[in-house]
Design a protein around this motif. Structure first.
Motif, PDB file in Angstrom:
ATOM      1  N   THR A 127      12.866  -0.480   7.301  1.00  0.00           N
ATOM      2  CA  THR A 127      11.937  -1.505   6.830  1.00  0.00           C
ATOM      3  C   THR A 127      10.519  -1.226   7.307  1.00  0.00           C
ATOM      4  O   THR A 127       9.555  -1.347   6.529  1.00  0.00           O
ATOM      5  CB  THR A 127      12.388  -2.900   7.304  1.00  0.00           C
ATOM      6  N   LEU A 128      10.373  -0.848   8.578  1.00  0.00           N
ATOM      7  CA  LEU A 128       9.042  -0.507   9.099  1.00  0.00           C
ATOM      8  C   LEU A 128       8.443   0.684   8.361  1.00  0.00           C
ATOM      9  O   LEU A 128       7.244   0.728   8.087  1.00  0.00           O
ATOM     10  CB  LEU A 128       9.123  -0.185  10.590  1.00  0.00           C
ATOM     11  N   PRO A 132       4.696  -0.094   4.627  1.00  0.00           N
ATOM     12  CA  PRO A 132       3.384   0.436   4.239  1.00  0.00           C
ATOM     13  C   PRO A 132       3.407   1.180   2.909  1.00  0.00           C
ATOM     14  O   PRO A 132       2.421   1.173   2.169  1.00  0.00           O
ATOM     15  CB  PRO A 132       3.044   1.387   5.396  1.00  0.00           C
ATOM     16  N   ARG A 133       4.510   1.825   2.599  1.00  0.00           N
ATOM     17  CA  ARG A 133       4.607   2.566   1.335  1.00  0.00           C
ATOM     18  C   ARG A 133       4.701   1.639   0.135  1.00  0.00           C
ATOM     19  O   ARG A 133       4.377   2.033  -0.983  1.00  0.00           O
ATOM     20  CB  ARG A 133       5.791   3.531   1.401  1.00  0.00           C
ATOM     21  N   LEU A 134       5.170   0.415   0.376  1.00  0.00           N
ATOM     22  CA  LEU A 134       5.170  -0.604  -0.680  1.00  0.00           C
ATOM     23  C   LEU A 134       3.891  -1.439  -0.647  1.00  0.00           C
ATOM     24  O   LEU A 134       3.767  -2.411  -1.389  1.00  0.00           O
ATOM     25  CB  LEU A 134       6.381  -1.523  -0.531  1.00  0.00           C
ATOM     26  N   ARG A 135       2.992  -1.068   0.263  1.00  0.00           N
ATOM     27  CA  ARG A 135       1.720  -1.778   0.444  1.00  0.00           C
ATOM     28  C   ARG A 135       1.929  -3.234   0.866  1.00  0.00           C
ATOM     29  O   ARG A 135       1.223  -4.144   0.424  1.00  0.00           O
ATOM     30  CB  ARG A 135       0.873  -1.684  -0.820  1.00  0.00           C
ATOM     31  N   VAL A 136       2.921  -3.434   1.718  1.00  0.00           N
ATOM     32  CA  VAL A 136       3.121  -4.728   2.374  1.00  0.00           C
ATOM     33  C   VAL A 136       2.368  -4.684   3.698  1.00  0.00           C
ATOM     34  O   VAL A 136       2.382  -3.657   4.390  1.00  0.00           O
ATOM     35  CB  VAL A 136       4.620  -4.998   2.612  1.00  0.00           C
ATOM     36  N   GLY A 137       1.699  -5.763   4.054  1.00  0.00           N
ATOM     37  CA  GLY A 137       0.908  -5.799   5.282  1.00  0.00           C
ATOM     38  C   GLY A 137       1.725  -5.468   6.523  1.00  0.00           C
ATOM     39  O   GLY A 137       2.929  -5.699   6.570  1.00  0.00           O
ATOM     40  N   ARG A 138       1.048  -4.930   7.536  1.00  0.00           N
ATOM     41  CA  ARG A 138       1.753  -4.501   8.745  1.00  0.00           C
ATOM     42  C   ARG A 138       2.454  -5.652   9.446  1.00  0.00           C
ATOM     43  O   ARG A 138       3.595  -5.521   9.881  1.00  0.00           O
ATOM     44  CB  ARG A 138       0.759  -3.828   9.706  1.00  0.00           C
ATOM     45  N   ARG A 334       6.242  -7.147  -3.939  1.00  0.00           N
ATOM     46  CA  ARG A 334       6.525  -6.093  -2.956  1.00  0.00           C
ATOM     47  C   ARG A 334       7.276  -6.607  -1.725  1.00  0.00           C
ATOM     48  O   ARG A 334       8.236  -5.970  -1.288  1.00  0.00           O
ATOM     49  CB  ARG A 334       5.222  -5.397  -2.548  1.00  0.00           C
ATOM     50  N   PRO A 335       6.859  -7.733  -1.110  1.00  0.00           N
ATOM     51  CA  PRO A 335       7.648  -8.244   0.014  1.00  0.00           C
ATOM     52  C   PRO A 335       9.076  -8.612  -0.389  1.00  0.00           C
ATOM     53  O   PRO A 335      10.011  -8.421   0.387  1.00  0.00           O
ATOM     54  CB  PRO A 335       6.861  -9.482   0.472  1.00  0.00           C
ATOM     55  N   VAL A 336       9.236  -9.137  -1.604  1.00  0.00           N
ATOM     56  CA  VAL A 336      10.576  -9.482  -2.097  1.00  0.00           C
ATOM     57  C   VAL A 336      11.424  -8.215  -2.203  1.00  0.00           C
ATOM     58  O   VAL A 336      12.598  -8.195  -1.812  1.00  0.00           O
ATOM     59  CB  VAL A 336      10.484 -10.193  -3.457  1.00  0.00           C
ATOM     60  N   LEU A 337      10.838  -7.147  -2.734  1.00  0.00           N
ATOM     61  CA  LEU A 337      11.545  -5.875  -2.839  1.00  0.00           C
ATOM     62  C   LEU A 337      11.894  -5.327  -1.468  1.00  0.00           C
ATOM     63  O   LEU A 337      13.012  -4.834  -1.239  1.00  0.00           O
ATOM     64  CB  LEU A 337      10.695  -4.869  -3.613  1.00  0.00           C
ATOM     65  N   LEU A 338      10.956  -5.423  -0.532  1.00  0.00           N
ATOM     66  CA  LEU A 338      11.204  -4.936   0.824  1.00  0.00           C
ATOM     67  C   LEU A 338      12.365  -5.690   1.461  1.00  0.00           C
ATOM     68  O   LEU A 338      13.232  -5.084   2.107  1.00  0.00           O
ATOM     69  CB  LEU A 338       9.936  -5.091   1.670  1.00  0.00           C
TER      70      LEU A 338
END
Length: 358
Positions: A127-128, A132-138, A334-338
């Motif tokens: 997940t970590l 970033p590769r999905l452009r979700v904030g750190r 993107r967060p949902v996908l992550l």
């Protein structure tokens, strides 16, 4: 010719807004929001007691988010809700430690413990790496990684100060972890039957992959009593890893900040790193040790769980009210996908490990 006093109209506005930004609300200002959060949480706890398959924490955050979305959160509640989202949530995390004992780990074999550790590490690490590769904030990536690998909302709360996360990020992570945990509790019992898993394996799978404790109980309880017992042990073993994970992350982030400060000294005073180990995480670990040492009277333990659930439920209501739909829309899918990938990693790694270990 303009007077030198011409720029002054902006000054009264600054003078009036500055105290509002810095002054802390008193008990009277906090009380309405805190009481509303506690009352709604009590209703969610009662609902879960009547219908155990319904996760109270999920209902609580949905209530809070729905109330905010339709404009049912008056300004008089905001201060108390914000305070509840921070302070009451941390109190709930500390109380959660009193439900855990290091002796619970003795119910697992060495291979099963190894599978659990690999599952936590894989879920957290993937997940970590992927965030970033999905452009979700750190910060949001770190919260999702922690919540999905350890114990859901409580883990998100524990990591939030270390991650320097905004309240919207915390609320989003909690919403995702409860959403996917609910989906998992519906899917895993059915999948266990289809795959022909034994009760112990099915219970361990639920305990190692479903996010919230209540969701684990609901998932494994639909399999059998034997599956439920071992599922709870596996889940509690994951919860025990909360303190070392948060502490380790705090150490890593502190070292990175120190190296960055050394590289750009003139910017060092502006940096604000998170605490090395939040005090409430230390409190959680102390509570686990106190429980393990048998220092908590047996008469007290039955009262700890509902109080803990009430505190976490009130915090979930408050966090739900911090969700701004506009921000969620801006974050996109993107967060949902992550979160979906993190759930798949936890379920896939744990099932593969358990099958190979038997």
């Amino acid at each position: 010719m303009p007077s030198p006093a011409a720029p002054r109209p902006a000054s009264p506005r600054a003078a009036t807004t500055r105290p509002a930004a810095t002054a802390a609300p008193g008990a009277r200002g906090l009380a309405p929001g805190v009481l509303v959060a506690l009352l709604l949480a009590a209703g969610c706890v009662a609902l879960t007691a009547a219908v155990p398959v319904v996760p109270g924490l999920l209902v609580a955050i949905v209530l809070g988010a729905a109330a905010r979305a339709v404009g049912l959160v008056p300004a008089v509640l905001d201060a108390g809700l914000a305070w509840t989202a921070r302070r009451v949530l941390r109190t709930g995390v500390v109380l959660l430690g009193l439900q855990l004992s290091l002796g619970d780990l003795l119910g697992l074999g060495l291979r099963e413990v190894a599978v659990l550790l690999v599952t936590v590490a894989a879920t957290f690490g993937v997940t970590l790496w992927l965030g970033p590769r999905l452009r979700v904030g750190r910060a949001l990536t770190l919260l999702i990684a922690t919540g999905f690998s350890i114990c859901g909302a409580a883990a998100v709360a524990a990591m939030s100060p270390v991650a320097d996360a905004e309240e919207d990020d915390v609320a989003t992570a909690v919403a995702l972890v409860t959403l996917y945990g609910t989906l998992a509790l519906l899917v895993i019992p059915v999948a266990a039957r289809v795959l022909g898993l034994g009760d112990r394996t099915a219970g361990l799978w639920a305990g190692m992959s479903v996010h919230e404790v209540a969701q684990v109980v609901a998932a494994a309880g639909t399999v059998s009593a034997a599956a439920l017992t071992v599922a709870v042990v596996a889940k509690l073993a994951r919860v025990v890893l909360l303190a070392p994970l948060v502490a380790g992350t705090g150490i890593v982030r502190r070292r990175r900040t120190a190296r960055a400060d050394a590289a750009v000294p003139e910017q060092a005073p502006a940096r604000r790193g998170g605490p090395l180990v939040p005090l409430f995480v230390v409190g959680f670990l102390v509570a686990v040790l106190v429980r393990s040492a048998g220092l908590v009277p047996d008469a007290v333990l039955p009262a700890v769980k509902p109080v803990t659930t009430l505190a976490l439920g009130a915090a979930m209501v408050a966090l739900g009210t911090q969700i701004r739909v506009g921000r969620l829309v801006r974050t996109g899918g993107r967060p949902v996908l992550l979160g979906g990938i993190a759930t798949a990693v936890a379920a896939g790694v744990s099932l593969t490990g358990l099958v190979l270990a038997t």
